[in-house]
Design a protein around this motif. Structure first.
Motif, mmCIF file in Angstrom:
data_model
loop_
_atom_site.group_PDB
_atom_site.id
_atom_site.type_symbol
_atom_site.label_atom_id
_atom_site.label_comp_id
_atom_site.label_asym_id
_atom_site.label_seq_id
_atom_site.Cartn_x
_atom_site.Cartn_y
_atom_site.Cartn_z
ATOM 1 N N ILE A 1 -7.215 1.120 -5.425
ATOM 2 C CA ILE A 1 -7.111 1.103 -3.961
ATOM 3 C C ILE A 1 -7.883 -0.062 -3.313
ATOM 4 O O ILE A 1 -7.315 -0.776 -2.484
ATOM 5 N N LEU B 1 -7.735 4.716 2.486
ATOM 6 C CA LEU B 1 -7.044 3.420 2.467
ATOM 7 C C LEU B 1 -6.293 3.184 3.764
ATOM 8 O O LEU B 1 -6.437 2.145 4.408
ATOM 9 N N VAL C 1 -5.910 -3.225 -3.822
ATOM 10 C CA VAL C 1 -4.706 -3.202 -2.983
ATOM 11 C C VAL C 1 -5.079 -3.468 -1.522
ATOM 12 O O VAL C 1 -4.405 -4.227 -0.817
ATOM 13 N N PHE C 2 -6.190 -2.851 -1.080
ATOM 14 C CA PHE C 2 -6.650 -3.042 0.297
ATOM 15 C C PHE C 2 -6.909 -4.522 0.583
ATOM 16 O O PHE C 2 -6.474 -5.050 1.604
ATOM 17 N N PRO D 1 0.809 -1.224 0.000
ATOM 18 C CA PRO D 1 0.000 0.000 0.000
ATOM 19 C C PRO D 1 0.842 1.274 0.000
ATOM 20 O O PRO D 1 0.481 2.254 -0.665
ATOM 21 N N GLU D 2 1.988 1.264 0.711
ATOM 22 C CA GLU D 2 2.869 2.439 0.691
ATOM 23 C C GLU D 2 3.413 2.685 -0.707
ATOM 24 O O GLU D 2 3.412 3.832 -1.200
ATOM 25 N N ALA E 1 0.699 4.021 -2.930
ATOM 26 C CA ALA E 1 0.382 5.414 -2.593
ATOM 27 C C ALA E 1 1.412 6.369 -3.196
ATOM 28 O O ALA E 1 1.051 7.389 -3.797
ATOM 29 N N LEU F 1 -6.295 8.046 -0.585
ATOM 30 C CA LEU F 1 -5.187 7.338 0.071
ATOM 31 C C LEU F 1 -5.363 7.372 1.587
ATOM 32 O O LEU F 1 -5.074 6.384 2.277
ATOM 33 N N ALA G 1 -3.596 -6.477 0.852
ATOM 34 C CA ALA G 1 -2.807 -6.152 2.053
ATOM 35 C C ALA G 1 -3.531 -6.593 3.318
ATOM 36 O O ALA G 1 -2.917 -7.196 4.212
ATOM 37 N N LEU H 1 -6.789 0.340 6.701
ATOM 38 C CA LEU H 1 -5.756 -0.700 6.652
ATOM 39 C C LEU H 1 -5.350 -1.134 8.059
ATOM 40 O O LEU H 1 -4.955 -0.301 8.872
#
Lengths: 399, 399, 399
Positions: B162, A390, B165-166, A351-352, A355, A387, B169, A394
């Motif tokens: 996103i 997200l 990706v979420f 995720p980093e 982003a 973001l 992760a 997370l």
């Protein structure tokens, strides 16, 4: 003409009315000693109060930084002034990150690197474009300078992707045949840090020596304060009182930066307490909250410059600051981690990485045409909001 | 001068020759009642025939839509005219998607969102550039308008990445420690939809209010039909019979759009039968076939405008339609899914995400310079062909 | 004036001094027969010596290729000249890859495709920008031509991503329900290769027929050697001795290319031995070492042209060569693999895909503004260095 409210409308001299206005913001400086007291006097310990007081204290300090930088920019040119601003802004973050690193908190350090990059590129630049765009229909800036910075950001994004790709690919091979180990990840990250550091050094030579004229020198534009009729956001006295000397500008910049760094640290300390009471994850605090607070100085300076239609300073603060984090602060922290005996690598979470890549792609697109307007600011802020959503949802992976 | 064939060469009045030519296309309107009969008269039920007849029926209807839009554009400016066209084009898709959603078919809805985006951006724009480029060596368009749309598409692409990706992760964390659940995915998707919707609303204010002049107003260009010597593709009578009134244009646009929506639905119904006999997967039908049919109206309008060298309309139809699907239709469908009691999320499959990102990256590159030529059309069509090959071979995952 | 050292300072005639200078480079041609002897005389077998001698032998040959290409460019225009150069450069690589393919080494073939793309786009173009930029503050080039090539590279990158995405997605479905098999991967790759090949053919028509003027024809610029005062890198005699005939240029180009191909093959053979003694992985050798050696000719030509400020030739050599590898050589190799009975697919490893995408994204950004300077060269070289570090640490997966 400066904006004046009713109580000052009878003053005929602008200089006098400004004298009355300026202190009103500077009165907030009273919160600096209060924050110091809350932090260091055990009887007054109250993280929530410290948080609020620190926020208030940082506003006038950031204002002084902005004014000092603007005065310096008269002597050094817009680009170098922006670089200077970015450097002083990141000094605070570098100090905080070194503290975290000395305690082995490499995850927090990486999250704050991610947060600083996306915060500067999306939030700071987005608010600058929006603020400037609400006043001016279209604002223009130096495409070449913006484009060189944007390319350097792409370079940084690639450097951040590679260690993650390496982990995924090398993990498919058994360790005894050369598969992934933390030591290999560090061995891969160290030369990448060296490449980034050297590139940054060479880019500085480009900016400050061989192509200085691209970034605006003293002769390439008039003095920054020649627009006597401009509306001033923070009631700067520049127009009325003339330019500051280089020495005065530098002294004020250094003192204000030192206080911003100090108060920023108070804020970071207080935020950890707020995190637990508000139920926020570590990654959200690292990527979003710390980054917003840590970049407050760049923030106010960049927005102020955009409001004054000095987009080249605004952009070199916002993009330049991200760049410095990625190409200078990040490698420096990696080198420092070896000194602390807790070697860091450059492997960020997926995720980093997403982003950072998303932020860089959209900022390149927006800055590619050398023009900005308010809707481009909205678009950058929307990506930041997505973001932030997200990272809010997370869960913390590092448990 | 309009193109005339041998049988009309003896007519001296262009108006007369056009009268002879126009009905030839309008004769295809006979297929509209035939399609309705095939659909609603049980004795005539034959999906394959319905499919062919519907395809033929849609051609003259799309032609009337194009003409009505062109006349409206004279009053509203090129950009707003394109926006209008995109809205009417997407009305059909929105209705079809709401039908699918009411039956809980969220996978089909997402596939048609993906397909509409890549279809408009690659197929429609590719054919427009190719058609226009075969007639004109280089065609120019408004870079700023194209660039703002392209940036909004990047924003949409990030919003689509996103949630995927979420999932990847968050799935690494056990559910009891805050790991991935379908409810969390929905909770993440809802605020993202709100951000997209608000961004779209603000972009509309930008396009229609604060920066209207960028997108072409009635004063910024001459009437759309002033080029008397232009070759007409569909034998429009605009040049000979003068402009239509706003009311006439709107009425024809609404009636034609209603029939296009109706016939589109017939097509979609018939395609499901064709899918099984031809051995096509659901994802291929959703992403490729439904999208081509559902965007036939935008398609013919955009290509017609490109052929007339009105690239700004052409691009605002193609990119504007994708944009509207991503920033307006998709959030609206997500909100509606809560009303139907079957909450949808924004998690797309990896091939869908890759297809959308690839489409957006290449269209941004191609539209970045404000010029188009036929080979850029070929390049867009090649990417579409490669993605179509991918979805053709991809097995259905949702079984 | 040509660069002269002390021993030639007394010569007053430039022509005479050049005569003395040129042979000094051509003396290196002595290494061509030595390399042939080392390769074919069994008693002299010594791979390390062969490697060094081949490297030395290739320098003057590449110089002759560069001079012949430059002379041809006077007749054919800069773009077509660059295309020609790329073709001759890639002829060597095509022959080597066909050899590898005939032995079923599809992994090596794919690695060398990856390496050629990133080598040309990052290393060759980076060194060209750096070399040219050290002499000229800013160098300009044809944005439209560069942009069309860059878009074609994006198309190629998408084509390389799709088979990898297909594998990941289709592998989630059981084989009996239509899941991933090597045969499906080949079935997917073949039509993608056809699309790439057709796109390349159409782009050639665009470059050489319909939009020839964009790429520089004989009338659109003066003779390439009119700048009498220019400093010559390799002491070409063009200025003093006048232009070569087309026939002479072509003959020298063909002979020099043949020898470059031959010596390149010696190098590749010797490198395999060096790999084992130096402990390098196959993927590093394929992606980095073979690509550097295989592109030596393009390399020296592109750098020479950049040094002479003929950036359009330089870029069309570097980007054009990558393009040809991706859109022409790769499909051709895939078609050929069916003839050899060892069908190849287009599925690259994830690090290869990331490397190609990263290279293409940064080169597009850098070439988008139609200007180059030395720091852009540094940025390209930094990305190359980071990718080289990745492939150095990456273990061989194909064991």
């Amino acid at each position: 003409m400066p904006a004046t409210d009713g109580s000052n409308a009878t003053h005929s001299k602008p200089g006098r009315s400004r004298k009355w206005l300026r202190p009103r913001l500077d009165w907030l400086l009273i919160f600096v000693p209060i924050a110091i007291a809350l932090r260091f006097v055990p009887a007054l310990e109250n993280p929530t109060a410290l948080f609020i007081v620190s926020c208030l204290a940082i506003i006038p300090l950031a204002g002084w930084m902005g004014r000092a930088t603007e005065h310096l920019a008269e002597y050094l040119g817009q680009g170098v002034g922006g670089l200077l601003n970015a450097t002083f802004g990141n000094a605070a973050e570098l100090i905080i990150a070194l503290f975290a690193l000395s305690r082995g908190l490499t995850g927090v350090v990486k999250a704050s690197i991610t947060g600083s990059i996306i915060g500067n590129v999306l939030l700071v630049l987005g608010l600058s474009f929006l603020t400037g765009g609400l006043k001016f229909s279209t604002q223009k800036f130096n495409r070449t300078a913006a484009s060189i910075s944007a390319t350097a950001l792409t370079l940084a994004a690639i450097a951040l992707i590679i260690p993650t790709v390496f982990h995924q690919a090398a993990a498919q091979v058994p360790v005894e045949l050369g598969g992934w180990t933390p030591t290999k990840e560090q061995a891969l990250s160290l030369p990448i840090a060296v490449v980034l550091f050297l590139t940054y050094a060479l880019m500085m030579i480009f900016t400050l020596v061989t192509h200085r004229e691209l970034f605006g020198g003293p002769d390439s534009h008039g003095p920054a304060c020649d627009a006597g009729a401009e509306l001033t956001l923070m009631e700067t006295e520049a127009g009325a009182h003339g330019s500051w000397s280089i020495r005065k500008s530098l002294t004020i910049l250094l003192v204000a930066t030192a206080f911003v760094a100090l108060i920023s640290e108070f804020l970071v300390g207080a935020i950890e307490h707020a995190r637990q009471t508000m139920g926020l994850t570590e990654v959200f605090v690292g990527v979003i909250v710390v980054a917003i607070v840590g970049n407050a100085a760049e923030h106010s300076s960049a927005v102020l410059m955009a409001y004054r239609n000095k987009m080249d300073i605004s952009i070199s603060i916002a993009i330049g600051s991200s760049l410095q984090i990625a190409l200078f602060v990040a490698p420096l922290l990696l080198f420092a981690s070896y000194l602390f005996g807790t070697p860091m690598d450059f492997e960020f979470t997926v995720p980093e990485v997403v982003a950072v890549v998303a932020a860089i792609i959209i900022v390149e697109q927006i800055s590619g045409d050398g023009e900005s307007n308010w809707v481009e600011g909205i678009q950058l802020l929307s990506v930041y909001a997505i973001l932030a959503i997200l990272f809010y949802f997370l869960p913390d992976v590092h448990h």
